[in-house]
Design an enzyme around this catalytic site. Structure first.
Site, PDB file in Angstrom:
ATOM      1  N   ASP A 127       8.024  65.934  55.939  1.00 21.19           N
ATOM      2  CA  ASP A 127       9.018  66.557  55.059  1.00 21.19           C
ATOM      3  C   ASP A 127       8.639  66.183  53.629  1.00 21.19           C
ATOM      4  O   ASP A 127       8.954  65.085  53.184  1.00 21.19           O
ATOM      5  CB  ASP A 127      10.411  66.052  55.440  1.00 21.19           C
ATOM      6  CG  ASP A 127      11.500  66.522  54.501  1.00 21.19           C
ATOM      7  OD1 ASP A 127      11.244  67.392  53.661  1.00 21.19           O
ATOM      8  OD2 ASP A 127      12.628  65.994  54.595  1.00 21.19           O
ATOM      9  N   HIS A 132      12.186  61.456  57.472  1.00 18.87           N
ATOM     10  CA  HIS A 132      12.708  60.419  56.568  1.00 18.87           C
ATOM     11  C   HIS A 132      12.460  59.019  57.139  1.00 18.87           C
ATOM     12  O   HIS A 132      13.069  58.060  56.697  1.00 18.87           O
ATOM     13  CB  HIS A 132      14.201  60.612  56.270  1.00 18.87           C
ATOM     14  CG  HIS A 132      14.450  61.767  55.342  1.00 18.87           C
ATOM     15  ND1 HIS A 132      15.478  61.791  54.435  1.00 18.87           N
ATOM     16  CD2 HIS A 132      13.784  62.935  55.156  1.00 18.87           C
ATOM     17  CE1 HIS A 132      15.447  62.921  53.763  1.00 18.87           C
ATOM     18  NE2 HIS A 132      14.428  63.632  54.190  1.00 18.87           N
ATOM     19  N   HIS A 163       8.285  71.225  48.586  1.00 18.07           N
ATOM     20  CA  HIS A 163       8.371  70.058  47.699  1.00 18.07           C
ATOM     21  C   HIS A 163       7.326  69.000  48.030  1.00 18.07           C
ATOM     22  O   HIS A 163       6.966  68.797  49.183  1.00 18.07           O
ATOM     23  CB  HIS A 163       9.789  69.488  47.647  1.00 18.07           C
ATOM     24  CG  HIS A 163      10.311  68.895  48.922  1.00 18.07           C
ATOM     25  ND1 HIS A 163      10.174  67.563  49.229  1.00 18.07           N
ATOM     26  CD2 HIS A 163      11.002  69.440  49.949  1.00 18.07           C
ATOM     27  CE1 HIS A 163      10.754  67.319  50.395  1.00 18.07           C
ATOM     28  NE2 HIS A 163      11.261  68.437  50.853  1.00 18.07           N
ATOM     29  N   GLU A 223      12.928  66.894  45.257  1.00 15.40           N
ATOM     30  CA  GLU A 223      13.840  67.620  46.146  1.00 15.40           C
ATOM     31  C   GLU A 223      14.785  66.648  46.836  1.00 15.40           C
ATOM     32  O   GLU A 223      15.966  66.916  47.011  1.00 15.40           O
ATOM     33  CB  GLU A 223      13.026  68.403  47.192  1.00 15.40           C
ATOM     34  CG  GLU A 223      13.854  69.434  47.971  1.00 15.40           C
ATOM     35  CD  GLU A 223      14.452  68.893  49.270  1.00 15.40           C
ATOM     36  OE1 GLU A 223      15.203  69.636  49.903  1.00 15.40           O
ATOM     37  OE2 GLU A 223      14.189  67.723  49.633  1.00 15.40           O
ATOM     38  N   GLU A 224      14.232  65.499  47.200  1.00 13.09           N
ATOM     39  CA  GLU A 224      14.986  64.547  48.020  1.00 13.09           C
ATOM     40  C   GLU A 224      16.157  63.909  47.286  1.00 13.09           C
ATOM     41  O   GLU A 224      16.995  63.274  47.904  1.00 13.09           O
ATOM     42  CB  GLU A 224      14.045  63.445  48.544  1.00 13.09           C
ATOM     43  CG  GLU A 224      12.948  63.934  49.478  1.00 13.09           C
ATOM     44  CD  GLU A 224      13.476  64.425  50.828  1.00 13.09           C
ATOM     45  OE1 GLU A 224      14.684  64.313  51.066  1.00 13.09           O
ATOM     46  OE2 GLU A 224      12.657  64.938  51.615  1.00 13.09           O
TER      47      GLU A 224
END
Lengths: 344, 352, 330
Positions: free
Chosen positions: A173, A312, A63, A201-202
């Protein structure tokens, strides 16, 4: 370095265009694709034809989006209220600098100086009601000339080498997954390869939901940057992965139980090629694999992740060997699949 | 046809998630502007107004407003004739006490949600809210036998609340969420009847939004639109909700920006509003789960979607309040947006 | 029927690893069906062909809740995470079983019971150290609750009644239907406990006109139970709603009509927590009218799930009635 450019590019859920354009440009310049599809929600699906006309459709996915902050209001005094887009620990925000909007206007997330705090305040995390972004303007009008409601704010972290054989940067990420896929795209296989750079995606695996539907693959691998919790005071069984111990394979998370057969074949490939691997501990989180597995009549999927500390947040950290080994593992698995005529 | 009056009628009609059939019937009878009307397998009502383009090149615009409302369901009948219940969709338990209800058994029976008189409450009880599991409905029968002649487990219960006009153009009722959206679609179709538009417009009154966007999921799969626009209600400004979390009442719709909104659709909608001097408020929504847009966007290979929010106050209480002027403005904005669509714009929605 | 129940509930089949269960079912049904296939997610699909052109899908899930090993420490103790909704109160002192037959005991670290969570539990397989443990178990292996089957007369208690008893209902029904009217798809679905995953993909492939899940439902007939009218022994439960689905009014009406007409004992079920395969089936493609026939089970999601054989029989009869009905409304 592409990983650096990917890490420093800003692309929150639904606003991945900078990352998408970067990847598209790279693919076009290096002539890595036979067909590029952009869909209505922003997925970039890259097709590389096989050298044979038939064979299974293999899909690889990573992603493009990263967690971000969304400007929800411009206050009368020119300060910006915001809300997180994706999972962010609010405690990490205070005292960070950010870029706001497409023009990357600089701002800071401020806080009352420690001198003026009551003792109990210091022990209470700041919530969204207390936090704001300061652009250095004095009025709503001034602020609205620079940004608008709905703009995203991103951490300003720059990518660099770090410590002992590590990289640090933001958004590993899942820009690390994107970078891995760019390397894999350099090879051609007998079977057709579909590489999907997915969006959103998140906030609920949304890009992969439709990318899976469009590609309708016979087999799919999802490449992720996953949490490494190998930090002080975390017990061994709570450390989901460890830096330097190789790519991590998922046996189960909240979105998917990967196909057991596929996972064991990948483990065999790792073994044959002496690539270190680890099994991801814990079952937290979800990945695009969940949605791809549930596409139409069902798809065999597996997840291979590069362990990253502090994901994150503004700065994540990963190991160079893990990154390179992930590329090797994916390539070697695809070669093995090819040698077997596309049959697992 | 007076759509405002019909909105009141809709608000007073029962139509709990999963049981929207009678309401759908009523809406289809009150929409003279559709060229074709049908219901799909889950009960979504699809009002189709055809565009003027050639049949093969006619784009499809889907509008979605959910017609279901939250409600209550019988779970148990006590020996003494009191009815226990659970909820269908999310209720604030604090507003349920002492409400009048209608129990839809073998026939419609009036009932009240009982509450202890204040005299018998302990100080401790006063501080706590009553949980829904502990509430009961009294329909005036004193035994299980009498009640079960008419009522069974699984029967539906709606709040009884007549629609009321407040000052100006404000109206209030039990199910403005999201019958207001249905009214917007009707206003839009009415306006479109006066204009030319190339696209086929599918105005879908969706089912089961309140329990998980279920009707939008299947109806979008069936229609496969080129654009999907959800019309739902948003949080109107009121005491206790900060400005940055609410939409100004009487100032037109909220035009939402966020991951579930296609940037080009957003840009175009804002332009249309500005061109025609229709007021609106920007609304930033980072977590997209709460409306039909969320389901529509990830249907099949992906649909460009957006969301218009009509501000209402006191959402999910029996006194949902709307300024009807906002309904008219939103319907008109939608119609103008649709009338101005062209093929070139639609083709630009991919690879944005 | 008791032998089949025993055979199925004792089988090993955590979500994602249902192969042993589908193998047993394959043996039991292969002589009664026209087609038998397994798909990518591990669903077993048994088809009986009819002539009406309508497709009816019945679904009962083969998977059971369980454990996945996340870590093995130096002393050979295993840490685990849950597969599906484990009830933590029932774990300590219980035993687990792995696919290869390895048995383990669940132990807990010191500390207040109120603060107990999965992180503080571990599995002891009697290993001397990590290497010894690795002979039998690896990280990523799945396990199930290990608990014997007990015949209490007309009631039976065992692990994994959820939803092997639903599988039994489908198997028994399938044997009884001699001349199918419609194309009947009996789906023994995978991965229900982790999110209705098998039903979602199998339903997409089948695209039925009517979907009926056959699953268990908790009862409200035990001391101070959460309020519910469903009681063990009161017959097949016709689902009105749960958190995954509101039974289509036509399906609720169909099941009620058939139960009344055939004299099958039934009760209505309103479940405020929990979902079933019907939740996935009814949202397939353009939508599928769906409902659920539930078997009342006490102590759901513990290793001691109890059923009543009369309820099971009522569910079998109701499934047969649906299969043989003209289904004019669908």
């Amino acid at each position: 370095m592409l990983l650096k450019r990917l890490s420093e590019a800003c692309g929150g859920p639904g606003k991945e265009s900078v990352v998408r354009d970067l990847i598209k440009q790279e693919i076009t310049e290096q002539n890595l694709a036979d067909e590029i599809i952009c869909d209505a929600i922003g997925n970039l699906i890259v097709k590389k034809d096989g050298t044979k006309s038939d064979g299974p459709k293999v899909m690889l996915a990573a992603h493009m989006d990263e967690v971000a902050l969304m400007i929800s209001n411009v206050e009368k005094n020119g300060l910006l209220k915001f809300k997180p887009v994706g999972g962010i620990d609010l405690r990490i925000l205070v005292g960070k600098s950010v870029y706001v909007g497409a023009n990357k206007v600089s701002g800071v997330i401020g806080a009352k100086p420690i001198h003026m705090q009551r003792p109990e305040e210091r022990n209470t995390p700041l919530g969204l009601n207390e936090l704001y972004i300061d652009l250095g303007v004095r009025s709503q009008e001034e602020a609205e000339r620079l940004v608008k409601v709905g703009d995203y704010a991103y951490f300003t972290t720059s990518f660099s080498e770090f410590g002992d054989n590590l990289y640090k940067g933001k958004a590993f990420d899942d820009r690390v997954g994107c970078a891995v896929l760019m390397e894999v795209l350099k090879e051609r296989y007998e079977f057709p390869l579909y590489v999907a750079f997915t969006v959103q995606e998140e906030i609920g695996l949304r890009g992969s939901t439709v990318a899976g539907y469009t590609v309708e693959p016979d087999l799919a691998l999802v490449i992720e940057g996953t949490a490494a919790n190998d930090i002080p005071d975390s017990k061994e069984h709570q450390q989901s992965t460890n830096l330097g111990k190789g790519p991590a394979l998922t046996m189960m998370d909240r979105s998917v139980i990967p196909n057991p057969r596929l996972v064991s074949e990948i483990l065999k490939v790792a073994d044959e090629h002496k690539i270190p691997v680890q099994i991801r501990r814990g079952t937290q989180g979800g990945t695009d694999a969940g949605k791809i597995q549930g596409t139409k009549g069902g798809v065999p999927v597996a997840v291979i992740s590069v362990p990253c500390r502090y994901i994150h947040g503004p700065v994540s950290v990963m190991n160079k060997n893990d990154y390179n080994n992930t590329i090797e593992l994916v390539k070697n698995f695809l070669k093995t699949l090819e040698q077997r005529g596309g049959v697992l | 046809m007076d759509i405002k009056k019909f909105l009141c009628e809709m608000s007073e009609s029962p139509g709990i998630s999963g049981y929207e059939h009678d309401l759908a019937q009523k809406i289809s009878e009150n929409c003279p502007w559709a060229d074709e009307t049908r219901s799909d397998k889950l009960g979504n009502l699809i009002l189709l107004k055809r565009g003027k383009d050639d049949q093969n090149s006619r784009p499809k615009i889907m509008l979605a407003a959910h017609m279901d409302e939250i409600g209550l369901m019988v779970t148990k009948i006590e020996k003494e004739g009191f009815i226990r219940f659970s909820t269908v969709g999310g209720f604030d338990q604090r507003v349920l006490l002492a409400q009048e209800v209608v129990v839809h058994g073998k026939k419609d029976l009036p009932g009240v949600i009982g509450a202890k008189p204040p005299h018998s409450l302990t100080a401790e009880e006063r501080r706590r809210t009553v949980s829904i599991e502990d509430m009961f409905i009294d329909i005036g029968f004193d035994s299980f036998e009498k009640v079960s002649q008419y009522v069974n487990v699984g029967d539906l219960i709606t709040i009884k609340r007549d629609c009321l006009s407040l000052q100006g153009n404000y109206i209030t009722g039990k199910a403005m969420d999201d019958r207001v959206g249905v009214a917007v679609m009707l206003e839009c179709l009415k306006e479109l009847a006066k204009r030319e538009h190339i696209a086929d417009v599918y105005a879908v009154c969706t089912v089961q939004e309140e329990v998980g966007l279920r009707g939008a999921t299947t109806s979008t799969y069936g229609i496969v639109p080129d654009i999907g626009i959800a019309i739902d209600v948003g949080f109107g400004d009121m005491p206790g909700i900060p400005e940055y979390d609410s939409i100004k009442m009487s100032n037109g719709p909220g035009i939402t920006v966020g991951p579930q909104v296609h940037p080009k659709l957003h840009e175009r909608m804002v332009k249309t509003a500005r061109d025609w001097n229709i007021p609106f408020s920007p609304e930033a929504t980072p977590s997209p789960g709460g409306t039909d847009t969320y389901a529509m966007q990830v249907t099949r290979s992906g649909i460009p979607t957006m969301l218009l929010s009509v501000p209402i106050r006191y959402m999910h209480t029996p006194v949902e309040t709307v300024d009807y002027t906002d309904v008219i403005r939103t319907g008109r904005l939608l119609a103008l947006f649709i009338a101005e669509l062209d093929h070139e714009f639609l083709e630009g929605l991919k690879c944005f | 029927m008791k032998e089949i129940i025993k055979q199925l509930v004792e089988a090993y089949g955590p979500s994602g690893y249902e192969g042993q269960v589908t193998d047993i079912i394959t043996e039991l049904v292969k002589d009664y069906v026209d087609e038998l296939t397994t798909d990518v997610l591990g669903n077993l699909i048994a088809v009986k062909k009819g002539t009406s052109g309508k497709k009816v899908m019945f679904s009962a899930h083969t998977d059971e809740i369980g454990f996945v090993i996340t870590h093995i420490d130096d002393k050979g103790f295993l840490r685990f995470s849950n597969v599906g909704g484990l009830n933590i109160l029932t774990l300590v002192g219980g035993r687990v079983r792995f696919a290869n037959g390895t048995i383990g005991v669940i132990g807990k670290e010191k500390g207040d019971l109120k603060e107990l969570d999965l992180d503080k539990l571990f599995i002891d397989i009697g290993a001397k150290n990590r290497e010894d443990a690795l002979e039998k178990v690896k990280v990523g292996d799945f396990a199930i609750a290990h608990r014997e089957y007990n015949d209490l007369g007309n009631r039976i208690v065992s692990k994994a009644m959820d939803d092997r008893i639903g599988c039994v209902v489908l198997i028994e029904a399938l044997k009884k239907i001699s001349k199918p009217v419609h194309d009947l798809y009996f789906v023994f679905s995978s991965q229900e406990e982790v999110g209705l995953r098998g039903a979602r993909t199998s339903s997409y492939a089948i695209d039925p006109d009517l979907g009926i899940a056959v699953d268990v439902t908790p009862t409200g007939d035990t001391p101070e139970a959460p309020r519910s009218e469903v009681a063990l022994g009161n017959g097949a439960a016709i689902k009105v709603m749960d958190t995954s689905v509101i039974a289509h009014p036509k399906v609720k009406a169909l099941l009620t009509r058939l139960a009344e007409a055939k004299g099958i004992k039934y009760q209505y079920e309103v479940l405020t927590r929990g979902g079933t395969d019907a939740g996935a089936i009814h949202l397939t493609k353009e939508g599928v009218p769906s409902g659920c026939i539930s078997i009342p089970v006490r102590h759901v999601h513990t290793p001691s799930e109890m059923i009543d054989l009369d309820d099971v029989q009522a569910c079998v009869d109701l499934v047969v009635a649906v299969a043989e009905d003209a289904l004019a409304d669908f």
